[in-house]
Design an enzyme around this catalytic site. Structure first.
Site, PDB file in Angstrom:
ATOM      1  N   GLU A 276     -17.262  78.904  23.557  1.00 28.73           N
ATOM      2  CA  GLU A 276     -16.974  78.645  22.151  1.00 28.73           C
ATOM      3  C   GLU A 276     -18.246  78.145  21.496  1.00 28.73           C
ATOM      4  O   GLU A 276     -19.030  77.440  22.140  1.00 28.73           O
ATOM      5  CB  GLU A 276     -15.903  77.557  22.018  1.00 28.73           C
ATOM      6  CG  GLU A 276     -14.540  78.031  21.597  1.00 28.73           C
ATOM      7  CD  GLU A 276     -13.560  76.866  21.488  1.00 28.73           C
ATOM      8  OE1 GLU A 276     -12.364  77.111  21.697  1.00 28.73           O
ATOM      9  OE2 GLU A 276     -14.008  75.737  21.210  1.00 28.73           O
TER      10      GLU A 276
ATOM     11  N   HIS B 189     -14.360  62.265  25.307  1.00 31.15           N
ATOM     12  CA  HIS B 189     -13.473  63.294  24.754  1.00 31.15           C
ATOM     13  C   HIS B 189     -12.032  62.815  24.640  1.00 31.15           C
ATOM     14  O   HIS B 189     -11.110  63.613  24.559  1.00 31.15           O
ATOM     15  CB  HIS B 189     -13.509  64.579  25.602  1.00 31.15           C
ATOM     16  CG  HIS B 189     -14.875  65.179  25.688  1.00 31.15           C
ATOM     17  ND1 HIS B 189     -15.481  65.774  24.618  1.00 31.15           N
ATOM     18  CD2 HIS B 189     -15.762  65.224  26.714  1.00 31.15           C
ATOM     19  CE1 HIS B 189     -16.681  66.189  24.978  1.00 31.15           C
ATOM     20  NE2 HIS B 189     -16.880  65.867  26.237  1.00 31.15           N
TER      21      HIS B 189
ATOM     22  N   ARG C  52       3.920  68.824  22.906  1.00 27.16           N
ATOM     23  CA  ARG C  52       4.646  67.615  23.338  1.00 27.16           C
ATOM     24  C   ARG C  52       4.381  66.519  22.324  1.00 27.16           C
ATOM     25  O   ARG C  52       3.647  66.712  21.371  1.00 27.16           O
ATOM     26  CB  ARG C  52       4.145  67.182  24.711  1.00 27.16           C
ATOM     27  CG  ARG C  52       2.615  67.357  24.804  1.00 27.16           C
ATOM     28  CD  ARG C  52       1.873  66.157  25.218  1.00 27.16           C
ATOM     29  NE  ARG C  52       0.442  66.442  25.346  1.00 27.16           N
ATOM     30  CZ  ARG C  52      -0.510  65.738  24.718  1.00 27.16           C
ATOM     31  NH1 ARG C  52      -0.175  64.804  23.849  1.00 27.16           N
ATOM     32  NH2 ARG C  52      -1.780  66.010  24.908  1.00 27.16           N
TER      33      ARG C  52
ATOM     34  N   LYS D 284      -5.836  78.290  27.087  1.00 35.21           N
ATOM     35  CA  LYS D 284      -6.667  78.250  25.876  1.00 35.21           C
ATOM     36  C   LYS D 284      -7.022  79.638  25.346  1.00 35.21           C
ATOM     37  O   LYS D 284      -6.919  79.895  24.140  1.00 35.21           O
ATOM     38  CB  LYS D 284      -7.953  77.452  26.145  1.00 35.21           C
ATOM     39  CG  LYS D 284      -7.690  76.004  26.534  1.00 35.21           C
ATOM     40  CD  LYS D 284      -6.834  75.261  25.504  1.00 35.21           C
ATOM     41  CE  LYS D 284      -6.140  74.074  26.126  1.00 35.21           C
ATOM     42  NZ  LYS D 284      -4.843  73.771  25.504  1.00 35.21           N
TER      43      LYS D 284
END
Lengths: 506, 181, 506, 181
Positions: free
Chosen positions: C203, C238, C295, C119
């Site tokens: 974040e 999530h 993907r 990330k």
């Protein structure tokens, strides 16, 4: 969705009843099913919000009894009836009686049904409207002698057809005068049995024509459009088994011409709703009016796939007085769609119906595959009604993709408990003839003649499976004794068709 | 190892030996051996993994007359095809041959596949018929259905009265297989 | 269809393995399945031409073992491997080892996986490429103390996220400095367990953002296009449960902008194949790069519905070096598509997985309905793998039609033997919030809070059914004695979830 | 006529009388009667035609402990909803009340729905809990699953060791329903 219609009774059974109820659900309308005694637990009964028993076993005792249908609508407060196809869908008396009872029929006006229902009348109307028809006798032919004279003026070979007919019943092909008397009598008797009307007429026999039809849609405000053509040449027993849209044979010019003629034909009888104008086409792309089906067609899904429309939705909207949401110039189609009809029948025995109980059912799915089944595991396919199990349709960006997808989907179909035509359908789809798009109504005969040889690739596996099963079964018997054997006897649902001598070749 | 004799639709016969090995079965055909991992699934389905690699669904339905120990008729669905076989173990085959295979004789019998009406016969007793040849026409589901002979042979007798309504399974025509003529 | 690829091994299970094999069949390619011990009779094993046992029970012992997968490909002579999603699909080592063994990976190059897989690396690349990202720490944060300083500069609330993360694992929301130490430790331990890498970064936490993603498709010749967006804001734990295309929130300007940024992001890492760029969007239509999934995405069917493309087909074509058959300007979309994920889980118990055996399964069908099931009657949903049963997707000419169709199709779903989220999905689809299109990632919480009250319309019918069944059962017992009772005991597959106290509320 | 007592999820109870009439069942609730034409279908499904008009599919699965004659727990699926009911005939209800309904006591027991690891307890013995309140967190399928109380009550005991791996169905927390406190 608002509008006068709140609750729809579907005067039909099987896949088409489900098809109609699905759209009703999506439109927020209540659904009412009707059922004969054998259909008590049929899928359409389970799907509906309400279900009314009609009593009786045969269609004549149940789905064809107008009074019972109307009584069911009144009991449940259904304000509209969708007739599906077959049964009462093209019966003007039914349409009239609904009118007198203030129930909306989701279909055309009785006058249009009458005009198109009687073949010779329809021919007259079409000729008057300037629609090309197959050369033939003006109207019904009095007797065999007059028939011979007429036939010689039309030219052999000719077809003897039931004036009130349809669905391939009461039809005979005649090659020469000498054979006409016998054929005339046979057609008359079959016509009498099927339609209670033994009048017959003559038409020139087109050698291996193509059967191509155009979908039309008209509202009550004078708007009428066509939704392009469907290729329906692949038939057995004069009934379609593989249909596609668009036709690989029809070019843009022919499409425009046929569409215009179809709309002209519909307007000539003041048609309202969804209807289909059927044509025969010869190798030179000449096309002749054959008949108009004044109802939803079995094969309508292929048209839905390429247009993105829901034909049942528009039938309902038009029936409640809405204006068509589009003009001809707004309409276009995308890609290609093919449908195959899965029947409980034995292709090796002349496509003879093979009723039975469906013990296990696995239907295909995945990208761009649509299965319209009227049955589920445990359902019985009885000799009383049409033996169609499902309509399997697919879409692809082009014809080759759609055909490959159809074959993939057919391979996924698993029906245990009775004989189906799935293997035959795959053979048909595999033929070079079908893939090339160059075929006609003689196609099925050719496949039978072995244009597509039966594939024995898996025979050795069948042998191994049988031997392995026998071994395990014998082991079990040794341990558990004969009592178990009785149990095994119950399993053999296939004895049904095993009884048929030819079952061995299926 | 137990040996089974399998007769294919075309009449050819094959011998296959079977023995259990752990959870698998070892099949012996001639001098070739195959390992079969067979699993039973709901709905009469079974799955076969052959030699730990090839994958096949199959359905095996015994179609024979359970009261007849020599009737090994079985229908096997693999891919989309149904294969009609006749499977008996060695011992039974020898016994059947001793008795004189009346099984074949009945193999040519044609029964009504559904309730219907006998419209017309296409043959008469004594006629020689070939496999696939139409024998009788029955009307059912508003359609005329022609019933064909399973194999070559000679027509023994016509059993149902012309024009009569027959029940499903009613014997219509019996054909003596050629082998027995 | 020709091309270097002749036989494809699918290194996955369940619905996505079937999905991939279906397209392989249509392209005329051989298919190879691999399976763990519990999956011996799973649908994907039965569907494939060949199936190779990997041994082992857990994913770690089977589907995640690179050597076993490669050995299976070599044994069967498969020249390409499709990884599906999850498992090895985003594993660069796997991609590299396939390269060394000369096996084609149907997916991007390992470098792209690496760039996007980590990330904080991905954020750096995107920032360099001028792609907007969510404000946050430059890279991984050393310890809780440094985190507090960073966090205060970024501004609370913040998210602590696993640097190697994804799929919502190793994530913690923190409202103030005091809570940061605990959250930091928790995120670290979860990150370590999930990814074997305990580095975390910070974040800014966007309050109830929308989750919108863009499908991209790139070939090996430098061509890269986007296939428009998917709205994926409806999530629980999530994880997405309802997705649609297009997004009701995205206007033409935002669509163009997001599409361009997505292509820019893909090109920045030399992406090849089908990939998805995920964004978070705030109420002002500002959007920030979240991550790129290198993907095929679970929810790819909604994009296929509106574009008419087969994404797996294009993955395979691109993998064998073909040029994309279209440019951006050739692409457009038609109508609207919505997908709902059917899970074996109990919404009333925090969407806890509810494994079990599927005793009876009836899947929806009919017009514009697609069911991607990975199971059939008799299948077991084990605690070992993802509890998704099916992806149900529909198409409609507009959003309202698609939603009505999805509800109709969900109502047709019958799963007997375990608890599913179908009832919850219907409640969600029914909410005014969803129908208006005005919702965000807080949606599921709102539904749980009762934005959609549970519908008890059928409770009296449940009572009657139970009482009738009890009566008939007692009658049987009286006649047949207690021996039968043992039999009945076997039936009760639902005891599984009945054991959960809260099962009673499901 | 046989009478059954049905307890709904919210605790309310209803009495329904049943008697057979031909192939149908007549249900009596208060002074209202309904005719039920019930047909069993494959796959544990049943179809109900109510008063010859309303059509419903249903699935009835007895979820109780078969060894306990007083455990009438049953789950009924109608439309897309599962209703958790408790159904006992009159006689059994009287007997249960006599024994002192130990059934309720166990109604609050929380078992592991699947194999997993006990991550943490959210309550301690003696705590008062309300329906839906989280009691214990189990890790399974790589996810933390919070198990909730079925009804109001008082925590009796924590049964599984913290951090231990438990089998599916293992008793984790027992809650004494309020009625019995």
């Amino acid at each position: 969705m608002s509008g006068p219609i709140q609750k729809v009774l579907v005067a039909n059974r099987g896949e088409i009843a489900l098809r109609v109820m699905r759209t009703c659900r999506e439109m927020g309308l209540g659904t009412v099913a009707v059922f004969s005694e054998p259909d008590r637990t049929a899928l359409h009964v389970r799907y509906a919000d309400e279900a009314i028993a009609l009593g009786g076993e045969t269609s004549a005792e149940s789905y064809l009894v107008i009074d019972k249908i109307i009584a069911a609508a009144q009991k449940t407060g259904a304000d509209a009836i969708h007739p599906g196809y077959g049964f009462l869908s093209e019966n003007p008396d039914f349409a009239r009686q609904l009118e007198t009872h203030g129930i909306i029929l989701i279909g055309p006006r009785p006058e249009a049904m009458e005009a198109m229902g009687h073949k010779t009348k329809a021919r007259a109307v079409m000729i008057a409207a300037g629609v090309p028809v197959v050369p033939g006798s003006e109207g019904p032919v009095e007797g065999p002698d007059e028939a011979v004279i007429e036939a010689e003026s039309i030219g052999f070979p000719i077809m003897v057809k039931a004036a009130a007919g349809g669905g391939g019943k009461g039809m005979r092909r005649v090659a020469e005068s000498s054979a006409l008397h016998a054929a005339f009598a046979a057609a008359q008797s079959e016509a009498r049995n099927s339609f209670g009307d033994d009048r017959v007429y003559l038409e020139r026999f087109l050698d291996r024509p193509r059967h191509i039809e155009v979908q039309v849609l008209a509202d009550t405000h004078g708007n009428c459009v066509h939704l392009f053509e469907r290729e329906c040449s692949i038939q057995r027993r004069h009934q379609k088994i593989i249909e596609e849209a668009p036709s690989a044979f029809v070019d843009e010019a022919m499409r425009k011409a046929m569409g215009a003629v179809a709309v002209q034909a519909a307007k000539a009888v003041g048609y309202v709703g969804a209807g289909t104008v059927e044509f025969l086409a010869d190798a030179q792309r000449n096309f002749f009016f054959l008949e108009m089906n004044t109802r939803l067609q079995v094969e309508h899904p292929v048209t839905e796939w390429i247009t993105g429309l829901d034909l049942v939705e528009w039938q309902i909207r038009v029936a409640q007085g809405e204006v068509l949401g589009f003009k001809q110039e707004d309409l276009s189609f995308e890609g290609h769609s093919v449908e195959a009809r899965v029947y409980a029948e034995d292709p090796a025995a002349g496509f003879m119906p093979a009723p039975g109980t469906i013990e296990h059912l696995h239907v295909p799915s995945g990208p761009y595959v649509r299965d319209d089944s009227g049955v589920s595991a445990g359902s019985e396919v009885t000799p009383l009604y049409d033996p169609m199990i499902s309509k399997l349709s697919v879409w692809g960006r082009d014809r080759a993709t759609a055909i490959a997808r159809l074959d993939r989907a057919l391979a996924e179909y698993k029906v245990v408990g009775l004989t189906t035509n799935i293997s035959f359908l795959r053979r048909a789809v595999m033929t070079e003839e079908f893939r090339s798009g160059d075929f006609d109504t003689g196609f099925v005969g050719d496949v039978i003649e072995g244009a597509a040889p039966v594939d024995d690739r898996y025979e050795h596996l069948a042998v191994w499976a049988a031997v392995a099963d026998a071994f395990l079964r014998d082991q079990k018997l040794e341990t558990q004794g004969a009592q178990r054997q009785a149990g095994d006897a119950g399993v053999s649902a296939w004895r049904r068709y095993a009884l048929v001598g030819s079952g061995g070749h299926s | 190892m137990k040996t089974y004799v399998v007769r294919l639709a075309d009449g050819e016969t094959i011998e296959v030996g079977v023995e259990a090995q752990g959870d698998d079965l070892i099949l012996t055909q001639g001098d070739v051996k195959h390992r079969l991992d067979l699993r039973r699934l709901p709905g009469a389905m079974m799955h076969m993994l052959v030699d730990g690699q090839a994958s096949y669904d199959a359905v095996v339905e015994w179609a024979g007359d359970d009261s007849d120990p020599f009737d090994g008729r079985v229908n096997v669905l693999v891919s989309d095809r149904v294969y009609a076989l006749d499977v008996l173990d060695h011992r039974r085959v020898r016994m059947r041959d001793a008795v004189g295979g009346e099984d074949e004789a009945s193999a040519g019998a044609v029964h009504a596949p559904m309730p219907g009406k006998v419209l017309r016969y296409l043959v008469e007793p004594g006629d020689q018929v070939v496999a696939g040849q139409g024998l009788v026409v029955v009307e059912a589901m508003k359609m005329e259905n022609e019933l064909a002979a399973a194999g070559d042979g000679q027509v023994e007798a016509l059993h149902a009265e012309l024009g009569s309504n027959v029940e499903k399974g009613a014997l219509l025509v019996s054909v003596m297989a050629l082998g027995d003529v």
